[in-house]
Design an enzyme around this catalytic site. Sequence first.
Site, short mmCIF file in Angstrom:
data_model
loop_
_atom_site.label_atom_id
_atom_site.label_comp_id
_atom_site.label_asym_id
_atom_site.label_seq_id
_atom_site.Cartn_x
_atom_site.Cartn_y
_atom_site.Cartn_z
CE LYS A 31 -18.93 22.38 -20.72
NZ LYS A 31 -20.23 23.02 -20.77
CB ALA A 80 -24.68 28.38 -20.23
CG HIS A 135 -1.74 -1.19 1.37
ND1 HIS A 135 -1.31 -2.30 2.04
CD2 HIS A 135 -2.96 -1.49 0.88
CE1 HIS A 135 -2.23 -3.24 1.96
NE2 HIS A 135 -3.25 -2.78 1.25
CB THR A 168 -18.35 19.30 -17.61
OG1 THR A 168 -19.06 20.43 -17.14
CG2 THR A 168 -18.07 18.36 -16.46
CB SER A 175 -12.16 -1.20 3.88
OG SER A 175 -11.98 -1.65 2.57
CE LYS A 205 -5.24 -4.46 -1.53
NZ LYS A 205 -5.88 -4.37 -0.21
CD GLN A 231 -13.76 -0.48 -0.36
OE1 GLN A 231 -14.41 -0.29 0.67
NE2 GLN A 231 -12.75 -1.32 -0.42
CG ASP A 278 -23.11 22.36 -23.54
OD1 ASP A 278 -23.89 21.49 -23.10
OD2 ASP A 278 -22.09 22.74 -22.95
CD GLN A 331 -25.06 17.41 -22.05
OE1 GLN A 331 -24.08 17.07 -22.69
NE2 GLN A 331 -25.32 16.94 -20.85
CG ASN A 335 -22.21 38.65 -17.88
OD1 ASN A 335 -22.87 37.73 -17.38
ND2 ASN A 335 -20.90 38.75 -17.72
P1 NAP Z 1 -19.99 30.22 -15.97
O1 NAP Z 1 -19.23 30.08 -17.22
O2 NAP Z 1 -19.30 30.20 -14.67
O3 NAP Z 1 -20.86 31.59 -16.08
C1 NAP Z 1 -21.65 32.03 -15.00
C2 NAP Z 1 -22.52 33.19 -15.46
O4 NAP Z 1 -23.40 33.53 -14.38
C3 NAP Z 1 -21.71 34.45 -15.78
O5 NAP Z 1 -22.38 35.15 -16.79
C4 NAP Z 1 -21.77 35.19 -14.44
O6 NAP Z 1 -21.59 36.59 -14.57
C5 NAP Z 1 -23.18 34.92 -14.03
N1 NAP Z 1 -23.39 35.07 -12.60
C6 NAP Z 1 -22.90 34.29 -11.61
N2 NAP Z 1 -23.33 34.74 -10.41
C7 NAP Z 1 -24.10 35.83 -10.65
C8 NAP Z 1 -24.83 36.73 -9.83
N3 NAP Z 1 -24.85 36.58 -8.51
N4 NAP Z 1 -25.52 37.71 -10.42
C9 NAP Z 1 -25.52 37.85 -11.77
N5 NAP Z 1 -24.86 37.06 -12.61
C10 NAP Z 1 -24.15 36.04 -12.05
O7 NAP Z 1 -21.11 29.08 -15.87
P2 NAP Z 1 -21.90 28.36 -17.08
O8 NAP Z 1 -21.19 27.12 -17.47
O9 NAP Z 1 -22.20 29.37 -18.12
O10 NAP Z 1 -23.24 27.92 -16.33
C11 NAP Z 1 -24.20 28.87 -15.94
C12 NAP Z 1 -25.48 28.15 -15.55
O11 NAP Z 1 -25.98 27.43 -16.68
C13 NAP Z 1 -25.27 27.09 -14.47
O12 NAP Z 1 -26.39 27.09 -13.62
C14 NAP Z 1 -25.20 25.79 -15.23
O13 NAP Z 1 -25.61 24.66 -14.47
C15 NAP Z 1 -26.18 26.07 -16.37
N6 NAP Z 1 -25.89 25.24 -17.55
C16 NAP Z 1 -26.83 24.35 -17.92
C17 NAP Z 1 -26.63 23.55 -19.02
C18 NAP Z 1 -27.67 22.55 -19.38
O14 NAP Z 1 -27.35 21.56 -20.06
N7 NAP Z 1 -28.88 22.78 -18.96
C19 NAP Z 1 -25.45 23.66 -19.77
C20 NAP Z 1 -24.50 24.62 -19.38
C21 NAP Z 1 -24.74 25.41 -18.26
P3 NAP Z 1 -20.11 37.25 -14.50
O15 NAP Z 1 -19.54 37.12 -15.89
O16 NAP Z 1 -20.34 38.63 -14.08
O17 NAP Z 1 -19.35 36.44 -13.48
#
Ligand code: NAP
Length: 501
Positions: A292, A361, A118, A288, A207, A145, A211, A328, A472, A380
């Site tokens: 990405k 996103a 181990h 993810t 253990s 092992k 695991q 996506d 997706q 934004n």
């Molecule tokens: P990300 O790249 O980290 O971007 C986050 C975004 O949210 C940015 O525009 C950020 O603004 C904004 N934000 C965060 N906190 C905030 C607040 N308190 N007030 C205002 N704006 C705020 O994340 P992401 O990958 O784009 O994901 C964003 C969301 O989409 C998540 O909930 C994720 O789960 C969802 N999503 C879903 C799918 C799906 O398949 N359904 C796919 C992708 C993402 P700033 O630029 O100012 O930081």
Amino acid sequence: MTELCVSITEVDGRDAVDAIHALPPEVGLCEVRLDCLQGDFSAIQSSVDCICRSSSRPIIATNRPKSEGGHWQYGESQRIELLLRAASLGAQYIDVELTSCDRFPFSAIQSQIIVSHHDFENTPPLGELNGIYDACLEKGADIVKIACMANDAADSARMLEFLRLHAKKDTGVIALCMGEEGIPTRVLAPKFGAFLSFASQSNEMQSAEGQLTWDQMLNLYHFNQINEYTDVYGVAANPVSHSMSPAIHNAAFSETKLNAVYLPFKVHNPASFINTFVPLGLNGLSVTIPHKEAMLPLMDELDHLTRKVGALNTVNIVDGKLFGFNTDVSAALSVLRSAVEKGAKKNLESSSVLIVGAGGAGKALAYGLAGSVGKLMIANRTLERAEKLAAATGASACAMDSLTEYTPDIIINTTSVGMHPNTEAMPVPEIMLQKQPLVFDAIYNPLETKLLRKSKDAGCITASGFAWFANQAVKQFEIWTKKKAPRKVMARVVKKRLSAF
Ligand code: NAP
């Protein structure tokens, strides 16, 4: 055949026997951790007698000292005495640490001996693993092992490479990595010819770090169906433990009767992960956060849209060549299109669309919709990011505090505002819903965000992040397998997981 072996860590002999008895038939043997038994030495001896005489399965008797990560609380001579007692009562296998071999009377017992090593810090280089293997053989191991801590998915790849080198020899090999990064070695043990892989009775009774439970091994990863021909897929992420993708894709593979498994890969360094796992026979990946973008330069080919978006979430691997995709974008667009078809006031091409958020996103949607809608606006919290994305996609940017000046036909939330656990937050002012825009929320946890709930109350057509997420995954499955994905099964798995939150 690689056995599934459950580690029994009960503190009492009778409970251990009951736990062994309760296991499903797919569990071939049990490792009884004698060092977990409690009581004075004679009580522990009685527990061992009870287990060895009544176990309904072959057992490995292990009595790990503290120096090797175990719990043994008495002296070294008693530790060995207990192992000899288990052997004399018919335990099929006795685990003896490489460091204890010189004190253990190998010739005194009939049981097969597992010589174990181990390393709780690292997984050493391949040459060193081979040296440890030779040392175990020299001591007289019937089975070798080696269990080492993985600090990156690439460590798991090296351990599997080691396993492949030695598995076909006469001496059985158990080679695994501990830690979350080591999960692939546990699940892929049958593909690479290990003697066994360990599982725990339950999450609370592990253990070793990383695991999985027997239930996860059998019912999530379908361990007993894995063989040398099994195709390997997985999600490369960090963190990865929260990912729903293993549940979705393993259910899809099972439903379509494909000989394939889908794993969580906790990846720290994308390049070393790709360089070590692809040669082992990896077939495809979901990618993810946070890889990405970092994965892009590692691809042999990218489709046009993925190159434009600058982020990928899917890799298809054919004959060692890596093809990167972004499902996506197309998944989000098909969700949006079917919502529009539900009766939106305008078609997509003539609609004004407001994307709130300019992260990953937001980017996917902005590039997906660029040039194909009436008007595209991006808002934004950090205005510069909205401006940069707007400039790249021919959209206009607006500040969050001026949102109410606009009356878009479609509002898409791509921020994390409203996501679990802050489910009472709203990314846009409620007043914007009064004109009944179509509302699409990227968030899938919770299944129905406050934004979607309020939008429905206001009479808006809505589309959910859940549909995007499931879509997706469907597209990934179809890219990898060239088969129609079992969409309903996949959606059901996501819904079940999310409803459990
Ligand atoms: P990300 O790249 O980290 O971007 C986050 C975004 O949210 C940015 O525009 C950020 O603004 C904004 N934000 C965060 N906190 C905030 C607040 N308190 N007030 C205002 N704006 C705020 O994340 P992401 O990958 O784009 O994901 C964003 C969301 O989409 C998540 O909930 C994720 O789960 C969802 N999503 C879903 C799918 C799906 O398949 N359904 C796919 C992708 C993402 P700033 O630029 O100012 O930081």
